[in-house]
Design a protein around this motif. Structure first.
Motif, PDB file in Angstrom:
ATOM      1  N   ARG A  11       1.557   1.609  -8.802  1.00  0.00           N
ATOM      2  CA  ARG A  11       2.259   2.781  -8.281  1.00  0.00           C
ATOM      3  C   ARG A  11       2.275   3.890  -9.327  1.00  0.00           C
ATOM      4  NH1 ARG A  11       8.505   2.086  -6.734  1.00  0.00           N
ATOM      5  NH2 ARG A  11       8.610   1.957  -9.004  1.00  0.00           N
ATOM      6  N   LYS A  52     -15.569   3.061  -0.461  1.00  0.00           N
ATOM      7  CA  LYS A  52     -16.764   3.662  -1.062  1.00  0.00           C
ATOM      8  C   LYS A  52     -17.396   2.618  -1.958  1.00  0.00           C
ATOM      9  CE  LYS A  52     -14.393   8.041  -1.462  1.00  0.00           C
ATOM     10  NZ  LYS A  52     -13.078   7.474  -1.708  1.00  0.00           N
ATOM     11  N   LEU A  95       0.832  -1.203   0.000  1.00  0.00           N
ATOM     12  CA  LEU A  95       0.000   0.000   0.000  1.00  0.00           C
ATOM     13  C   LEU A  95       0.868   1.255   0.000  1.00  0.00           C
ATOM     14  CD1 LEU A  95      -2.964   0.988   0.172  1.00  0.00           C
ATOM     15  CD2 LEU A  95      -2.576   1.280   2.595  1.00  0.00           C
ATOM     16  N   GLU A  96       1.900   1.260   0.838  1.00  0.00           N
ATOM     17  CA  GLU A  96       2.761   2.444   0.914  1.00  0.00           C
ATOM     18  C   GLU A  96       3.440   2.737  -0.418  1.00  0.00           C
ATOM     19  OE1 GLU A  96       4.295   2.838   5.496  1.00  0.00           O
ATOM     20  OE2 GLU A  96       5.057   1.186   4.295  1.00  0.00           O
ATOM     21  N   MET A 153       0.979   4.556  -2.272  1.00  0.00           N
ATOM     22  CA  MET A 153       0.773   5.880  -1.664  1.00  0.00           C
ATOM     23  C   MET A 153       1.846   6.875  -2.118  1.00  0.00           C
ATOM     24  SD  MET A 153      -0.382   4.606   2.112  1.00  0.00           S
ATOM     25  CE  MET A 153      -0.662   6.165   2.940  1.00  0.00           C
ATOM     26  N   MET A 171       8.450   8.729  -9.547  1.00  0.00           N
ATOM     27  CA  MET A 171       7.080   8.733  -9.063  1.00  0.00           C
ATOM     28  C   MET A 171       6.647  10.126  -8.612  1.00  0.00           C
ATOM     29  SD  MET A 171       5.858   5.931  -9.648  1.00  0.00           S
ATOM     30  CE  MET A 171       6.986   5.320 -10.869  1.00  0.00           C
ATOM     31  N   THR A 219      -0.069  -0.416   9.437  1.00  0.00           N
ATOM     32  CA  THR A 219      -1.128  -0.806   8.510  1.00  0.00           C
ATOM     33  C   THR A 219      -2.205   0.275   8.562  1.00  0.00           C
ATOM     34  OG1 THR A 219      -2.117  -2.075  10.275  1.00  0.00           O
ATOM     35  CG2 THR A 219      -0.723  -3.265   8.745  1.00  0.00           C
ATOM     36  N   TYR A 220      -3.025   0.294   7.538  1.00  0.00           N
ATOM     37  CA  TYR A 220      -3.988   1.389   7.430  1.00  0.00           C
ATOM     38  C   TYR A 220      -5.425   0.889   7.418  1.00  0.00           C
ATOM     39  CZ  TYR A 220       0.032   4.195   6.096  1.00  0.00           C
ATOM     40  OH  TYR A 220       1.238   4.825   6.076  1.00  0.00           O
ATOM     41  N   GLN A 221      -6.336   1.772   7.764  1.00  0.00           N
ATOM     42  CA  GLN A 221      -7.773   1.494   7.690  1.00  0.00           C
ATOM     43  C   GLN A 221      -8.312   2.063   6.385  1.00  0.00           C
ATOM     44  OE1 GLN A 221      -9.551  -0.248   9.882  1.00  0.00           O
ATOM     45  NE2 GLN A 221      -7.569  -0.615  10.866  1.00  0.00           N
ATOM     46  N   PHE A 222      -9.174   1.303   5.735  1.00  0.00           N
ATOM     47  CA  PHE A 222      -9.758   1.808   4.500  1.00  0.00           C
ATOM     48  C   PHE A 222     -11.206   2.171   4.739  1.00  0.00           C
ATOM     49  CE2 PHE A 222      -6.981  -1.800   3.660  1.00  0.00           C
ATOM     50  CZ  PHE A 222      -5.900  -1.090   3.181  1.00  0.00           C
ATOM     51  N   THR A 223     -11.615   3.288   4.179  1.00  0.00           N
ATOM     52  CA  THR A 223     -13.042   3.566   4.136  1.00  0.00           C
ATOM     53  C   THR A 223     -13.463   3.271   2.711  1.00  0.00           C
ATOM     54  OG1 THR A 223     -12.534   5.856   3.642  1.00  0.00           O
ATOM     55  CG2 THR A 223     -13.025   5.333   5.919  1.00  0.00           C
ATOM     56  N   VAL A 279      -2.082  -5.990   0.645  1.00  0.00           N
ATOM     57  CA  VAL A 279      -1.754  -4.573   0.854  1.00  0.00           C
ATOM     58  C   VAL A 279      -0.728  -4.330   1.946  1.00  0.00           C
ATOM     59  CG1 VAL A 279      -3.755  -3.355  -0.052  1.00  0.00           C
ATOM     60  CG2 VAL A 279      -3.874  -4.413   2.190  1.00  0.00           C
ATOM     61  N   ASN A 280      -0.750  -5.139   3.013  1.00  0.00           N
ATOM     62  CA  ASN A 280       0.143  -4.850   4.128  1.00  0.00           C
ATOM     63  C   ASN A 280       1.427  -5.674   4.129  1.00  0.00           C
ATOM     64  OD1 ASN A 280      -1.336  -2.760   5.313  1.00  0.00           O
ATOM     65  ND2 ASN A 280      -2.775  -4.245   6.170  1.00  0.00           N
ATOM     66  N   ILE A 287      -5.500   9.576   0.226  1.00  0.00           N
ATOM     67  CA  ILE A 287      -4.346   8.853  -0.318  1.00  0.00           C
ATOM     68  C   ILE A 287      -4.527   7.355  -0.103  1.00  0.00           C
ATOM     69  CG2 ILE A 287      -1.866   8.436  -0.055  1.00  0.00           C
ATOM     70  CD1 ILE A 287      -1.528  11.352   0.735  1.00  0.00           C
ATOM     71  N   VAL A 288      -4.914   6.986   1.135  1.00  0.00           N
ATOM     72  CA  VAL A 288      -5.074   5.574   1.464  1.00  0.00           C
ATOM     73  C   VAL A 288      -6.186   4.950   0.612  1.00  0.00           C
ATOM     74  CG1 VAL A 288      -5.759   3.971   3.279  1.00  0.00           C
ATOM     75  CG2 VAL A 288      -4.212   5.852   3.807  1.00  0.00           C
ATOM     76  N   ASP A 289      -7.327   5.623   0.552  1.00  0.00           N
ATOM     77  CA  ASP A 289      -8.465   5.040  -0.168  1.00  0.00           C
ATOM     78  C   ASP A 289      -8.192   4.916  -1.660  1.00  0.00           C
ATOM     79  OD1 ASP A 289      -9.670   4.959   2.242  1.00  0.00           O
ATOM     80  OD2 ASP A 289     -10.941   6.712   1.941  1.00  0.00           O
ATOM     81  N   ARG A 304       6.929   9.296   4.336  1.00  0.00           N
ATOM     82  CA  ARG A 304       6.936   8.247   3.310  1.00  0.00           C
ATOM     83  C   ARG A 304       7.899   8.600   2.189  1.00  0.00           C
ATOM     84  NH1 ARG A 304       1.348   8.407   4.421  1.00  0.00           N
ATOM     85  NH2 ARG A 304       1.059   9.850   2.692  1.00  0.00           N
ATOM     86  N   GLU A 363      -6.935  -2.769  -5.676  1.00  0.00           N
ATOM     87  CA  GLU A 363      -8.044  -3.678  -5.990  1.00  0.00           C
ATOM     88  C   GLU A 363      -8.115  -3.899  -7.488  1.00  0.00           C
ATOM     89  OE1 GLU A 363     -11.450  -1.850  -4.071  1.00  0.00           O
ATOM     90  OE2 GLU A 363     -11.669  -3.657  -2.841  1.00  0.00           O
ATOM     91  N   TYR A 366      -5.764   2.163  -2.267  1.00  0.00           N
ATOM     92  CA  TYR A 366      -6.382   0.863  -2.079  1.00  0.00           C
ATOM     93  C   TYR A 366      -7.243   0.506  -3.290  1.00  0.00           C
ATOM     94  CZ  TYR A 366      -8.758  -2.999   0.151  1.00  0.00           C
ATOM     95  OH  TYR A 366      -9.251  -4.242   0.448  1.00  0.00           O
TER      96      TYR A 366
END
Ligand SMILES: Nc1ncnc2c1ncn2[C@@H]1O[C@H](COP(=O)(O)OP(=O)(O)OP(=O)(O)O)[C@@H](O)[C@H]1O
Ligand SMILES: [Mg+2]
Lengths: 265, 401
Positions: free
Chosen positions: A174, B399, A106-107, A110, B285, B393-397, A155-156, A138-140, B270, A147, A143
């Protein structure tokens, strides 16, 4: 295929010399919106060098690189830094995979969002609401891209622990995170098994349909012939043929370059 | 235990006997003009190194056997994190830690408090250098220069212009950040060994300037009679002042941990990591390498500048001898020993490296030897540092599309 007439990327007379080696010699190339274009040629033809010159990693010795993202002004990219070029809307993957190995999958993606976001030192320390929103975005977004390329279940994990095929897809993810109008792929199918290559074919089409033009270097001829709208063939730094897959595969110069000198030459 | 290992251990033992022979066995009595042969020492060295060699080969054999097998045990840092995640454990643990930190200067002598303050200073220095080395991956061997900038800022501004501690603290930090950027520019294109050499030279240049520019810094004799920090204008006695500085440093450590933690887990943090991992991919990037490197140098230097100001205020006397390469090396050792990029690791590393030599004083002459041996052993058994860095680790919301 909704091709537009404006060229997103227009390269004119691009040359690059390393000491005595003329790796690129007066190369011309165009990629239009909505196109998948392939750049092929024998080993050492200068394909990767072309990518490096266009993306600012090398400074070409001569020629022009013009980028026109849809709805934006044309900019000349020669001499610009790689990060500026990425921000202008061109992203790439690397032939010899260059992931951030000790960061999670994931990073890695990101990082691609970096040039589309803006929080800085104070934002990082005090984390005001808009920075929090940006971080979550950024995270969403990252992600969602993972997907799309089929890496949502890893992801982790550290990116170094992925399989070869997964690493190639992560490189694409990326690059996509930078929202490129043109995506450059350097041998994306290398090291993939037939099934993975099949999925890659679908992925690249999907990327094109979502509005990113694609320029790819590839040795897998089946993939290239299926996928590409147009093909450029190069050898010894020169363009030796261009056209549709049918035209190119019938071109004597191409056959000669790939099969070596024939008897009567 | 096979024959090859025993033979190897014998070889090691012989080699060590040979190496330590002049030191451990021969003693020349220059008054009596006699030579004393201490054969017993030779035996100890032989037996000791033989046993150690067997022990290490046993350890490595075990480790090799473990390679390939996926360990069920997550890394130490992860286990610590899960263990402390439970509030039932977390609250008492942090409560006890906080209570101990608060009563420390009242329980122990001012000598002990002073040592603890020094250790806390190195915690902040380590966390600062950790930004440059651990996160951004830029090997900086001249970090002590920024510490010197901070210390001399306070010393000079205080003795010449009478500026107080609290005024100079931000000035020292800003000056150090400025020097960080000044160092950053010429080394933008350098990497690895070259970067290390240039930063090392930078540190030495600053020290040599301080040593030789007498009009400015009073040279090797240094600057004395620097004011201790005042508490809302109240003059403090020496003991009160020591306690005050201890709490000041404690506060500073807490702020540093908070800030570094936030930086680490941010867009810039990061970018630093990406720069450390692969600078070409990082630029491709869309990350501005120049800006990212300079922020790392500047933010790393800021902490050294602040600790420098506190150092000058604590000792009331500074001279260039406090800012030698050895200091940079110790701070770097803290970062590497603790675990690059890990905040908890750096804190533990600082305590070990600063407190251990103090409490090893009982070993007298063998203190530094023991210290060296501990460091070498650490690096053999845990090359990734005490606490290896783990990524969050991260949380995803999600949609719904
Ligand atoms: N940095 C460099 N310095 C010197 N020569 C280089 C450099 N990069 C590439 N070359 C040379 O330029 C030529 C073209 O190399 P390039 O990597 O672009 O080929 P390629 O078409 O990507 O080949 P492949 O299909 O094997 O990836 C080769 O002769 C190579 O040796
Ligand atoms: Mg190539």
């Amino acid at each position: 295929m909704q091709q537009s007439n404006t060229a997103i990327l227009e390269v004119k007379g691009l040359s690059m010399a390393f000491g005595g080696i003329q790796a690129l010699n007066q190369l011309d190339l165009k990629v239009h919106g909505g196109e998948i274009v392939a750049l092929i040629g024998p080993n050492g033809a200068g394909k990767t060098t072309f990518f490096n010159c266009v993306t600012g990693i090398y400074t070409p010795t001569a020629g022009d690189v013009l980028l026109t993202p849809p709805g934006q002004k044309t900019t000349r990219l020669n001499g610009l830094k790689p990060n500026v070029i990425a921000k202008r809307g061109m992203a790439r993957t690397f032939q010899n995979i260059r992931l951030f190995q000790n960061m999670t999958v994931l990073e890695n993606v990101m990082i691609g969002r970096h040039c589309r976001t803006s929080s800085f030192i104070l934002g990082a320390i005090f984390r005001p609401p808009h920075t929090r929103r940006e971080e979550q975005e950024i995270v969403d977004h990252s992600y969602a891209i993972l997907e799309k390329v089929g890496l949502a279940d890893v992801v982790n994990d550290f990116s170094k622990n992925l399989s070869y095929g997964q690493q190639r897809r992560l490189e694409i993810a990326r690059a996509l995170a930078t929202e490129p109008s043109l995506l450059l792929l350097d041998e994306p199918a290398a090291g993939m098994n037939p099934q993975e290559t099949q999925e890659l074919d679908k992925l690249i089409r999907r990327i094109r349909d979502e509005g990113h033009a694609v320029l790819l270097i590839e040795h897998d001829m089946k993939l290239v012939m299926n996928l590409s709208d147009r093909i450029y063939v190069m050898d010894y730094g020169r363009r030796i043929a261009t056209g549709t897959p049918q035209e190119v595969s019938a071109d004597p110069a191409v056959i000669k370059a790939y099969l070596g000198e024939s008897d009567d030459a | 235990m096979n024959f090859a290992e025993i033979r190897r251990a014998l070889g090691v033992a012989l080699w060590f006997v040979f190496l330590t022979f002049p030191l451990m066995v021969i003693r020349v009595d220059s008054i009596e003009s006699t030579i004393e042969w201490r054969w017993m020492n030779m035996l100890w060295v032989a037996v000791g190194s033989f046993a150690l060699s067997l022990l290490t080969s046993w350890y490595f054999r075990r480790r090799e056997a473990a390679v390939g097998k996926v360990s069920d045990k997550p890394p130490l840092a992860v286990r610590l994190r899960t263990w402390t995640a439970d509030p039932a454990r977390r609250l008492p643990l942090f409560g006890a830690l906080a209570a101990f930190a608060i009563v420390f200067p009242f329980l122990f002598s001012s000598y002990q408090t002073n040592i603890m303050t020094t250790a806390l200073m190195y915690v902040v220095l380590g966390l600062g250098l950790n930004i440059v080395v651990g996160l951004a991956g830029l090997l900086d061997l001249g970090y002590v220069a920024f510490y010197a900038v901070g210390a001399y800022s306070y010393a000079l501004l205080n003795t010449h212009f009478g500026l107080g501690f609290w005024t100079v603290l931000p000035i020292g930090a800003a000056l150090a950040a400025l020097f960080g950027i000044l160092l950053g520019f010429p080394v933008l294109r350098l990497r690895g060994d070259y970067l290390a050499i240039v930063t090392l030279a930078f540190g030495e240049i600053i020290r040599l300037v301080l040593e030789n520019w007498n009009d400015f810094s009073q040279g090797p004799s240094g600057i004395s009679n620097i004011e201790r920090p005042a508490l809302f204008g109240i003059e403090l006695t020496l003991n009160q002042s020591i306690t005050y500085l201890y709490f000041l440093m404690l506060l500073m450590v807490i702020i540093t941990i908070f800030v570094v933690n936030r930086l680490q887990d941010s867009r810039i943090g990061r970018a630093w990591l990406a720069l450390r991992e692969d600078d070409i991919a990082c630029q491709a990037m869309g990350i501005d390498k120049t800006k990212t490197k300079l922020t790392a140098f500047a933010l790393g230097a800021t902490w050294a500048g602040m600790v420098g100001v506190i150092f000058a205020a604590k000792t009331t006397f500074i001279n260039p001898a406090s800012f030698t390469f050895l200091e940079s090396a110790i701070i770097l050792a803290i970062v590497v020993l603790g675990g690059m990029g890990s905040i908890l690791g750096v804190i533990i590393g600082a305590f070990i490296l600063i407190l251990l030599p103090e409490y090893l004083r009982a070993l007298a002459d063998y203190r530094m030897l023991a210290f060296g041996a501990i460091l070498v052993t650490m690096m053999i058994f845990r090359p990734q540092g005490i606490i290896a860095n783990v990524r969050r680790t991260y949380q995803f919301t999600r949609k719904d599309a």
